[in-house]
Scaffold this active site. Structure first.
Site, short mmCIF file in Angstrom:
data_model
loop_
_atom_site.label_atom_id
_atom_site.label_comp_id
_atom_site.label_asym_id
_atom_site.label_seq_id
_atom_site.Cartn_x
_atom_site.Cartn_y
_atom_site.Cartn_z
N SER A 239 -12.18 25.73 -46.24
CA SER A 239 -12.74 25.93 -44.54
C SER A 239 -13.09 23.99 -44.67
O SER A 239 -12.54 23.17 -45.18
CB SER A 239 -13.87 26.52 -44.45
OG SER A 239 -14.76 25.71 -45.22
N LYS A 240 -12.87 23.60 -43.15
CA LYS A 240 -13.52 22.87 -42.34
C LYS A 240 -14.37 21.86 -43.88
O LYS A 240 -14.87 20.63 -43.72
CB LYS A 240 -14.55 22.28 -41.68
CG LYS A 240 -13.31 22.28 -40.21
CD LYS A 240 -13.99 22.52 -39.30
CE LYS A 240 -12.24 22.19 -37.66
NZ LYS A 240 -13.26 22.64 -36.85
N ARG A 241 -15.93 22.27 -44.53
CA ARG A 241 -16.40 21.90 -45.52
C ARG A 241 -16.29 21.22 -46.63
O ARG A 241 -16.43 19.99 -46.77
CB ARG A 241 -17.11 23.47 -46.17
CG ARG A 241 -18.27 23.07 -46.26
CD ARG A 241 -19.02 24.62 -46.38
NE ARG A 241 -18.46 26.01 -46.97
CZ ARG A 241 -18.28 25.72 -48.00
NH1 ARG A 241 -18.75 25.11 -48.95
NH2 ARG A 241 -17.56 26.80 -48.85
N GLY A 243 -12.86 19.38 -46.46
CA GLY A 243 -12.08 18.14 -45.45
C GLY A 243 -11.76 18.87 -44.40
O GLY A 243 -11.69 19.99 -43.96
#
Ligand code: GLU
Length: 467
Positions: A239-241, A243
């Protein structure tokens, strides 16, 4: 053309995620390998969450990767009459029924089941209901088989079996008359004559319900291949977490489409020990049955390694065109400066991304205004003045038409003055680029031209003597 028909069916609720891109890639590879048909279907039945910006972003990502489709894009929102028609057919055949249970009633039943430690499941109140209360809102439920099991053979995961007991009578049409997700997928896949459904394994639990629907509607059941998820380094779903996860973000960070493709195809699939696959090789060698069963971890270092490989092996002219926007984003104009393809040649051996390359290309177009003081401080001031003077003198009076010629000049300067290459090369590199992280002297001088080189050395000379 073979009979193989596959599809990529993104929900347009965001950008094209690398996981989605990999699913699209696997579908595309199979279609191209077997001369089949690759269909693009936009699953926008969730009107609230679907946006046209997201559709555009998905199409942009696919085009950038070169995943061309043969049919579509088809939009589920344009097929509502078709879904309604099939709901009607199922109702007529007694394979679906109207359910008048209210949300409150269902909630109460669910709570009771939970309290009593039972699995909450629709209890079938309206299954055999004879009356049809007029004007009362209803949903349409699929009359799911009661006993036995539903099985399907997954090309990646093997046979998967669900006890029918665990499967609810699925709602296929809501009270507002709109069809539900699993139903639309089946109608689309069936009417689009999809032969192989390749999708993320977050959909495995939907599959038995879908298989039951195919059977009830008398459609042939397609083959399924559920691709394991992509995880971040902490083994949580990527996920965006972790990168960037959007395909377009990778483009903007300076990755080449073929590098991302190569990276994605290897994420969960292998062919011997090979790491590098051209498009043609991928098409030739890909085998959906060889996709691993376990989830893969996204590894940026490996992607960087592949990207560096493709940058190194790309035509400088092509890279120059791709690099241009990265320079523009830094406010750097290449007008009047050295030919960008020539600049690329000096940088492509060592750059992992186009962003990195752009960063390193700036000095060719913008003469340094600052110098790396710490690096300059390593040299005696007098020596610097002398080196700059001798280099200027030599360059002014000699031919500098090739890198070997320039390298030879610098060797001569060293031997004539009893200097080591480091004593000459490094100060000149600082004078030309501002720092020490730059290509070889011969490459820089050749690319900048003798005139500009002399001008920059002159500036550095003034800087040093003014200190
Ligand atoms: N629309 C679904 C998704 O984006 C894909 C469903 C499918 O491939 O069957 O996850």
């Amino acid at each position: 053309m073979s009979d193989l028909r596959v599809r990529f069916a993104p929900s347009p609720t965001g950008y094209l995620h690398v996981g989605g891109a990999r699913t699209a890639l696997f579908n595309w590879l199979l279609a191209r390998q077997q001369g089949g048909t690759f269909i693009l279907r936009i699953e926008d039945t969730d009107v609230e969450r679907s946006t046209s910006e997201s559709v555009d972003a998905i199409l942009e990502g696919m085009k950038w990767l070169g995943l061309d489709w043969d049919e579509g894009p088809f939009y589920q929102s344009e097929s509502f009459p078709l879904y309604k028609e099939y709901v009607r057919k199922l109702l007529e055949a007694g394979k679906a029924y109207k359910c008048y249970c209210t949300a409150e009633e269902l909630d109460a039943k669910r709570n009771l089941a939970m309290q009593e430690g039972r699995k909450p499941k629709y209890d079938g109140t309206c299954r055999e209901r004879a009356d049809q209360p007029d004007g009362q809102p209803y949903v349409v439920r699929f009359r799911a088989p009661q006993g036995g099991v539903t099985s399907f053979n997954d090309l990646i995961k093997g046979t998967i079996t669900f006890p029918n007991e665990e499967l609810d009578d699925l709602i296929i049409q809501r009270t507002d008359g709109t069809p539900t997700y699993n139903f639309c997928v089946v109608i689309d896949d069936a009417t689009m004559r999809i032969t192989t459904v390749i999708r993320g394994d977050d959909h495995v639990n939907n599959t038995p319900r879908q298989v039951q629907l195919y059977e009830a509607l008398g459609f042939p059941v397609p083959q399924f291949a559920h691709v394991p998820m992509i995880l971040g380094s902490d083994k949580a779903r990527l996920s965006k977490r972790h990168g960037a996860t959007s395909v377009i973000a990778y483009r903007d960070m300076g990755y080449l489409p073929e590098a991302l493709m190569n990276y994605l195809v290897r994420l969960g699939w292998s062919s011997g020990d090979d790491e590098i696959f051209s498009r043609e090789e991928m098409i030739q060698k890909f085998d959906i049955c060889n996709v691993g069963r376990s989830a893969s971890v996204f590894n940026t270092e490996k992607l960087n390694w592949l990207n560096a490989h493709y940058i190194k092996n790309s035509e400088p002219e092509r890279l120059a065109a791709l690099l241009q926007p990265h320079l523009a984003a830094r406010g750097v104009s290449t007008l009047g400066g050295p030919d960008l393809a020539a600049v690329v040649k000096t940088l492509q051996e060592r750059a992992q991304t186009l962003e990195e390359m752009a960063e390193r290309a700036v000095f060719y177009y913008n003469a340094p205004v600052n110098y790396d003081d710490a690096a300059l401080a390593k040299f005696d001031k007098e020596l610097l003045a002398e080196v700059f003077a001798k280099v200027t003198e030599k360059l002014s009076g000699s031919a500098t038409n090739s890198i070997p010629e320039i390298d030879a000049l610098f060797k001569e300067i060293c031997s004539e003055n009893g200097w080591k290459m480091g004593q000459v090369g490094q100060p000149v590199r600082i004078a030309l680029s501002g720092g020490t992280q730059a290509p070889g002297i011969g490459e820089i001088v050749m690319t900048l031209g003798a005139e500009e080189t002399i001008r920059r050395i002159q500036k550095a000379r003034e800087f040093v003597s003014g200190k």
